[in-house]
Design a protein around this motif. Sequence first.
Motif, PDB file in Angstrom:
ATOM      1  N   VAL A   1       5.659  12.610  16.066  1.00  0.00           N
ATOM      2  CA  VAL A   1       4.766  11.610  16.677  1.00  0.00           C
ATOM      3  C   VAL A   1       4.476  10.452  15.721  1.00  0.00           C
ATOM      4  O   VAL A   1       4.962  10.442  14.582  1.00  0.00           O
ATOM      5  N   THR A   2       3.681   9.501  16.187  1.00  0.00           N
ATOM      6  CA  THR A   2       3.381   8.319  15.360  1.00  0.00           C
ATOM      7  C   THR A   2       2.410   8.669  14.225  1.00  0.00           C
ATOM      8  O   THR A   2       1.656   9.636  14.319  1.00  0.00           O
ATOM      9  N   GLY A   3       2.455   7.859  13.205  1.00  0.00           N
ATOM     10  CA  GLY A   3       1.462   7.938  12.139  1.00  0.00           C
ATOM     11  C   GLY A   3       1.511   9.182  11.281  1.00  0.00           C
ATOM     12  O   GLY A   3       0.521   9.560  10.657  1.00  0.00           O
ATOM     13  N   GLU A   4       2.672   9.822  11.206  1.00  0.00           N
ATOM     14  CA  GLU A   4       2.748  11.056  10.408  1.00  0.00           C
ATOM     15  C   GLU A   4       3.153  10.798   8.958  1.00  0.00           C
ATOM     16  O   GLU A   4       3.120  11.709   8.138  1.00  0.00           O
ATOM     17  N   GLY A   5       3.596   9.554   8.704  1.00  0.00           N
ATOM     18  CA  GLY A   5       3.992   9.239   7.331  1.00  0.00           C
ATOM     19  C   GLY A   5       5.484   9.097   7.133  1.00  0.00           C
ATOM     20  O   GLY A   5       5.984   9.228   6.008  1.00  0.00           O
ATOM     21  N   ARG A   6       6.215   8.796   8.196  1.00  0.00           N
ATOM     22  CA  ARG A   6       7.671   8.599   8.043  1.00  0.00           C
ATOM     23  C   ARG A   6       7.949   7.425   7.107  1.00  0.00           C
ATOM     24  O   ARG A   6       8.769   7.526   6.191  1.00  0.00           O
ATOM     25  N   THR A   7       7.290   6.289   7.389  1.00  0.00           N
ATOM     26  CA  THR A   7       7.569   5.095   6.589  1.00  0.00           C
ATOM     27  C   THR A   7       7.182   5.313   5.128  1.00  0.00           C
ATOM     28  O   THR A   7       7.946   4.981   4.216  1.00  0.00           O
ATOM     29  N   THR A   8       6.023   5.903   4.919  1.00  0.00           N
ATOM     30  CA  THR A   8       5.566   6.190   3.550  1.00  0.00           C
ATOM     31  C   THR A   8       6.569   7.095   2.835  1.00  0.00           C
ATOM     32  O   THR A   8       6.928   6.851   1.679  1.00  0.00           O
ATOM     33  N   THR A   9       7.035   8.118   3.534  1.00  0.00           N
ATOM     34  CA  THR A   9       7.991   9.049   2.932  1.00  0.00           C
ATOM     35  C   THR A   9       9.319   8.356   2.644  1.00  0.00           C
ATOM     36  O   THR A   9       9.889   8.517   1.559  1.00  0.00           O
TER      37      THR A   9
ATOM     38  N   LEU B   1       5.403  18.374   4.471  1.00  0.00           N
ATOM     39  CA  LEU B   1       4.068  18.451   5.056  1.00  0.00           C
ATOM     40  C   LEU B   1       3.269  17.340   4.402  1.00  0.00           C
ATOM     41  O   LEU B   1       3.017  17.363   3.204  1.00  0.00           O
ATOM     42  N   ASN B   2       2.943  16.328   5.186  1.00  0.00           N
ATOM     43  CA  ASN B   2       2.261  15.168   4.628  1.00  0.00           C
ATOM     44  C   ASN B   2       0.762  15.356   4.755  1.00  0.00           C
ATOM     45  O   ASN B   2       0.212  15.324   5.841  1.00  0.00           O
ATOM     46  N   ASN B   3       0.162  15.565   3.621  1.00  0.00           N
ATOM     47  CA  ASN B   3      -1.285  15.719   3.594  1.00  0.00           C
ATOM     48  C   ASN B   3      -1.817  14.489   2.879  1.00  0.00           C
ATOM     49  O   ASN B   3      -1.654  14.339   1.672  1.00  0.00           O
TER      50      ASN B   3
ATOM     51  N   PRO C   1       0.787  -1.227   0.000  1.00  0.00           N
ATOM     52  CA  PRO C   1       0.000   0.000   0.000  1.00  0.00           C
ATOM     53  C   PRO C   1       0.824   1.286   0.000  1.00  0.00           C
ATOM     54  O   PRO C   1       0.326   2.338  -0.329  1.00  0.00           O
ATOM     55  N   ARG C   2       2.092   1.187   0.380  1.00  0.00           N
ATOM     56  CA  ARG C   2       2.805   2.441   0.565  1.00  0.00           C
ATOM     57  C   ARG C   2       3.711   2.827  -0.575  1.00  0.00           C
ATOM     58  O   ARG C   2       4.347   3.857  -0.547  1.00  0.00           O
ATOM     59  N   GLN C   3       3.809   1.944  -1.572  1.00  0.00           N
ATOM     60  CA  GLN C   3       4.729   2.259  -2.664  1.00  0.00           C
ATOM     61  C   GLN C   3       4.034   3.142  -3.698  1.00  0.00           C
ATOM     62  O   GLN C   3       3.853   2.782  -4.848  1.00  0.00           O
TER      63      GLN C   3
ATOM     64  N   ALA D   1       5.831  16.104   8.776  1.00  0.00           N
ATOM     65  CA  ALA D   1       4.762  16.549   9.677  1.00  0.00           C
ATOM     66  C   ALA D   1       3.426  16.316   8.983  1.00  0.00           C
ATOM     67  O   ALA D   1       3.255  16.692   7.821  1.00  0.00           O
ATOM     68  N   ARG D   2       2.530  15.636   9.660  1.00  0.00           N
ATOM     69  CA  ARG D   2       1.234  15.366   9.045  1.00  0.00           C
ATOM     70  C   ARG D   2       0.258  16.464   9.439  1.00  0.00           C
ATOM     71  O   ARG D   2       0.065  16.731  10.627  1.00  0.00           O
ATOM     72  N   SER D   3      -0.343  17.052   8.443  1.00  0.00           N
ATOM     73  CA  SER D   3      -1.234  18.174   8.737  1.00  0.00           C
ATOM     74  C   SER D   3      -2.386  17.709   9.619  1.00  0.00           C
ATOM     75  O   SER D   3      -2.975  16.661   9.399  1.00  0.00           O
TER      76      SER D   3
HETATM   77  N1  LIG Z   1       0.905  10.820   1.523  1.00  0.00           N
HETATM   78  C1  LIG Z   1       0.088   9.822   1.885  1.00  0.00           C
HETATM   79  N2  LIG Z   1      -0.964   9.495   1.113  1.00  0.00           N
HETATM   80  C2  LIG Z   1      -1.800   8.506   1.478  1.00  0.00           C
HETATM   81  N3  LIG Z   1      -1.699   7.785   2.616  1.00  0.00           N
HETATM   82  C3  LIG Z   1      -0.679   8.067   3.422  1.00  0.00           C
HETATM   83  C4  LIG Z   1       0.275   9.094   3.110  1.00  0.00           C
HETATM   84  N4  LIG Z   1       1.175   9.154   4.114  1.00  0.00           N
HETATM   85  C5  LIG Z   1       0.806   8.219   5.002  1.00  0.00           C
HETATM   86  N5  LIG Z   1      -0.301   7.566   4.600  1.00  0.00           N
HETATM   87  C6  LIG Z   1      -0.982   6.500   5.350  1.00  0.00           C
HETATM   88  O1  LIG Z   1      -1.046   6.903   6.718  1.00  0.00           O
HETATM   89  C7  LIG Z   1      -0.720   5.818   7.581  1.00  0.00           C
HETATM   90  C8  LIG Z   1       0.491   6.186   8.446  1.00  0.00           C
HETATM   91  O2  LIG Z   1       1.602   6.364   7.584  1.00  0.00           O
HETATM   92  P1  LIG Z   1       3.027   5.735   7.913  1.00  0.00           P
HETATM   93  O3  LIG Z   1       2.913   4.345   8.389  1.00  0.00           O
HETATM   94  O4  LIG Z   1       3.884   6.021   6.750  1.00  0.00           O
HETATM   95  O5  LIG Z   1       3.425   6.677   9.132  1.00  0.00           O
HETATM   96  P2  LIG Z   1       4.564   6.495  10.213  1.00  0.00           P
HETATM   97  O6  LIG Z   1       4.922   7.865  10.645  1.00  0.00           O
HETATM   98  O7  LIG Z   1       5.639   5.643   9.674  1.00  0.00           O
HETATM   99  O8  LIG Z   1       3.760   5.732  11.344  1.00  0.00           O
HETATM  100  P3  LIG Z   1       4.324   4.905  12.604  1.00  0.00           P
HETATM  101  O9  LIG Z   1       4.513   5.922  13.685  1.00  0.00           O
HETATM  102  O10 LIG Z   1       3.215   3.945  12.894  1.00  0.00           O
HETATM  103  O11 LIG Z   1       5.603   4.260  12.198  1.00  0.00           O
HETATM  104  C9  LIG Z   1      -0.479   4.615   6.701  1.00  0.00           C
HETATM  105  O12 LIG Z   1      -1.672   3.872   6.636  1.00  0.00           O
HETATM  106  C10 LIG Z   1      -0.152   5.211   5.345  1.00  0.00           C
HETATM  107  O13 LIG Z   1      -0.509   4.345   4.289  1.00  0.00           O
END
Ligand SMILES: Nc1ncnc2c1ncn2[C@@H]1O[C@H](COP(=O)(O)OP(=O)(O)OP(=O)(O)O)[C@@H](O)[C@H]1O
Length: 232
Positions: free
Chosen positions: A49-57, A209-211, A8-10, A180-182
């Motif tokens: 914080v968690t869930g901001e999109g680090r892994t996706t980025t 800025l991850n929107n 899902p993240r690629q 940073a996730r908005s």
């Molecule tokens: N730009 C984006 N567009 C669509 N979905 C996104 C985007 N960025 C993140 N997401 C979704 O938001 C969720 C959290 O993203 P992600 O796992 O990359 O964050 P993280 O900062 O690595 O979280 P964690 O703290 O759990 O490691 C995931 O389900 C991911 O698919």
Amino acid sequence: MSRDNSKPRQIAKANPGSSVSESYKKLRTNIRFSSMGQAVKVILVSSAVTGEGRTTTAINLAISYAQENKNVLLLDADLRRPSVGQAFFRSSRTGLSDILIRQSMPQDTIQQTDIAGLFVLPAGTVPPNPSELLGSEAMRELLEELKEQFDVIVVDSPPASSFADAQIVGAMSDGVVLVARSGKVTKEAVRRTRLGLEHVGAHILGAVLNNTSRGIVESNYANYYGYGGDHT
Ligand SMILES: Nc1ncnc2c1ncn2[C@@H]1O[C@H](COP(=O)(O)OP(=O)(O)OP(=O)(O)O)[C@@H](O)[C@H]1O
Ligand SMILES: [Mg+2]
């Protein structure tokens, strides 16, 4: 956004040429400019914080470098909640933590992906002492070894406001991309994260800025988040 659910993240790979993919390319370009000609090999992707999109980025930035014909390693240093491995492979694998305790060798642990030039080193077995492992001499040595093998190493990490891990790895990196996730994080938390990373000598290369509905908007929002004296 059309997505392959098993990966899902690629995003950049699933939609080459899309505006989302273009925004990671732009991030890559901005990193080149903000490094001002200095070699930037190890890039940490961090956030407060968690869930901001680090892994996706991290994943999409790594794909973006691979698409530029670079030899890229995506390294999962989030030993607490590993997720890079699962994004690419179905089965769980040995990884960074196993190498650091000498239970595995890098050459047997680094995995090739189906994207040309992109290799992954998963986090491995979840250890009881992530910060200690990441701050070890073994980690330093491993990074030196990997720098000789790859053009770019993109590193995922745990949230910087909760654990020292990001600062530990940030100090070993050539630069940091701050996500940073908005709507998810306060300006103050982003500012504190940036200052914490700078305090250990990390060089902030840019901010994303991850929107999640609009893809990413990078670097230019930096002034708003305290790069340009706007922080009150
Ligand atoms: N730009 C984006 N567009 C669509 N979905 C996104 C985007 N960025 C993140 N997401 C979704 O938001 C969720 C959290 O993203 P992600 O796992 O990359 O964050 P993280 O900062 O690595 O979280 P964690 O703290 O759990 O490691 C995931 O389900 C991911 O698919
Ligand atoms: Mg993550």
